[in-house]
Design a protein around this motif. Sequence first.
Motif, PDB file in Angstrom:
ATOM      1  N   PRO A 138      -2.401  -1.653  -6.763  1.00 44.35           N
ATOM      2  CA  PRO A 138      -2.878  -1.453  -5.330  1.00 44.35           C
ATOM      3  C   PRO A 138      -3.361  -2.769  -4.590  1.00 44.35           C
ATOM      4  N   GLN A 146       1.912   6.517  -6.912  1.00 40.79           N
ATOM      5  CA  GLN A 146       0.537   7.051  -7.562  1.00 40.79           C
ATOM      6  C   GLN A 146       0.797   8.756  -7.230  1.00 40.79           C
ATOM      7  N   LYS A 147       1.510   9.186  -6.218  1.00 43.94           N
ATOM      8  CA  LYS A 147       1.718  10.569  -6.137  1.00 43.94           C
ATOM      9  C   LYS A 147       2.968  10.935  -7.040  1.00 43.94           C
ATOM     10  N   LEU A 204       0.671  -1.342   0.051  1.00 43.12           N
ATOM     11  CA  LEU A 204       0.045  -0.013   0.309  1.00 43.12           C
ATOM     12  C   LEU A 204       0.876   1.268  -0.083  1.00 43.12           C
ATOM     13  N   LYS A 205       1.917   1.054   0.677  1.00 44.36           N
ATOM     14  CA  LYS A 205       2.744   2.456   0.851  1.00 44.36           C
ATOM     15  C   LYS A 205       3.551   2.511  -0.508  1.00 44.36           C
ATOM     16  N   TYR A 216       2.411   1.731  -3.466  1.00 45.55           N
ATOM     17  CA  TYR A 216       1.598   1.987  -4.433  1.00 45.55           C
ATOM     18  C   TYR A 216       1.152   3.677  -4.226  1.00 45.55           C
ATOM     19  N   GLU A 217       0.915   4.101  -3.086  1.00 46.18           N
ATOM     20  CA  GLU A 217       0.835   5.453  -2.681  1.00 46.18           C
ATOM     21  C   GLU A 217       1.763   6.415  -3.391  1.00 46.18           C
ATOM     22  N   LYS A 218       3.012   5.908  -2.775  1.00 46.57           N
ATOM     23  CA  LYS A 218       4.094   6.630  -3.249  1.00 46.57           C
ATOM     24  C   LYS A 218       4.383   6.788  -4.724  1.00 46.57           C
TER      25      LYS A 218
END
Length: 632
Positions: free
Chosen positions: A300, A262-263, A255-256, A258-260
Amino acid sequence: MYFCINGGNVSFGEKTVLEDIRFEIHTGEKIAVVGRNGSGKTTLLKAISGEYEIENGDISKDKDLEIGTLSQIAFEDDSETMGNELLKAFYKINAINERLSVLQKEMEADSSEKKAEEFEELTERYRLLGGYYFQKDYESVIKNFGFTKEDKAKKLSEFSGGQRTKIAFMKLLLSKPDLLLLDEPTNHLDINAAEWLEEYIRNYPYAVIIVSHDRMFLDKTVDVVYDIEHKKIKKYHGNYSKFTETKKELYLKQLKEYEKQQKEIERLNDLAERFRYKATKAKMVQSKLKYIERMDLVEPPERFDLKAFYSDLTPKQESGGDVLFVKDLAIGYDEVLSTLNFELKKNCKVGIIGANGLGKSTFLKTLMGLTPALSGEFRFGTNVIKGYFDQQMAERKSEKTLFEDYREAFPYLTDTEIRSDLGAFLFSGDTVFKKLSVLSGGERVRLALCKLFKKKPNFLILDEPTNHTDIVGKEALGNMLKEYTGSLICVSHDRYFIKQVCDSLLIFNDDKTVTFYPHDFESYEKSKQNGFSAENTIEKSQKTEKKAKKITPLKQSNKLKIKIGHLEEKIALKEEEIDGLKAELDYPENSSDYLKLAEIGELIENAQTELDILMSEWEKLTLELENLNSLI
């Protein structure tokens, strides 16, 4: 031993239950298959056993691999005795023993290398199958599954359906197949039997695959976990608790990442958009867009299914300080099963444990007025509002829908309130219009608990509330009951659940007494390891000091018998250990390895010293018992 499934699906009609199966088993591995109810755990076991077809996949396995399941155990002759039926499980040991005898005679005349190799292989196989101590296994399984020596002489036709299932299970364990498949093996086993089975599986020389909702059982037996979720299977190393930790860590890590990513994609897109129409920046914009296209995208993470039921368990009113008083209460039917003396105070949560057949459920039925007491008395305190659950309530069948049944129980609720209550117990959408007659066991339990908790009692009386409930559901119920501000008495064979919820115990003993233990299950387990033996006196209350009672010679005799029985079990295990070590001295590969022989000799000497100490204690207690019996 080796077994491997590489790819493939299991489907029923157009519905795919498992897809792209990747599963492998090695000799000695103890494997758990876990997942929510309905995820396909039992389906996987049946695919491994060959009962279900695996489509479009490759299966590799040893040529002579023997797979054992409970469904394969059949009784050909109901007039056979239980003892003789169980002895049939040792056909492999007997066959090897006969062949070894023949080989020994043949080798006297012809000591060829081929015969020596066969002799060595069969000797090792004989050892792995428990040939040196199979008689002790036979006696042990009978005792620990709650049967008596007298039961060995009974015909199979004399046993109930549940007992016959146990006998089949015992025969399966004793037959020791190369791969043992166990689906909910602790169902209907009391705590003592479950603990014995744990030890048996840990020492089992071959591979075992287990489907179970008993978390403590899995923690103590398995070293590999396969998790089924969203039709996919993923492998983890370690026991169940280690699996849950690893799964959570991997989810958070993905999750970390993926979010990184996406940013970063969002930043690059913003940059490209900002300079899209500036000719001098066109090359830079194209570079950023191509960089995004070349990225190895992080998917994700799929959220794991932790859906569980929930209810506000705040009692509608508080009870008085004294909740239940029990004095000389004899419970049973034609004869007394157990006798109880204890007091239950407000906010206490008591777990009831003990072997099957001692009256645990009968006690709860007696409290609820469903079964009359044989003698003695009990009374409830001021403002006590009882809430009762047992499996018969959960098994109730009807052609009414869930919605109709709930409305009948609570006619003052609006449709929205009914849907909200049922939704909290995972009955949403059109499922509220399912008929009670088609509900699964787990759904029936959830409905019964939903209706019980809606009444907001301040004293819960629960008989096996976790049956048909998966591990996530059990832990959800445990968390609710842990936060519950009322009082509680609960019968359960699930040790993790008892440990999670209860602050004290009622221990039903084999001598028909019941001991109140004023501490939690973890403390009780530690006290057992340190030699705890249930006293024949009962603590009157968790809030008052224990009153001394005169111990009669008969009660003292019963205590000594229990201690002697425990010692005899330890002696049998130690003798079994020594026999196994002595057998290793005769292995051909050890005959010229003097260091190995010296090591085995030292182990035998140490074990013999421990056995001598146990025998000395046994002789002392046996003499004490004989002297005591002469006074009775």
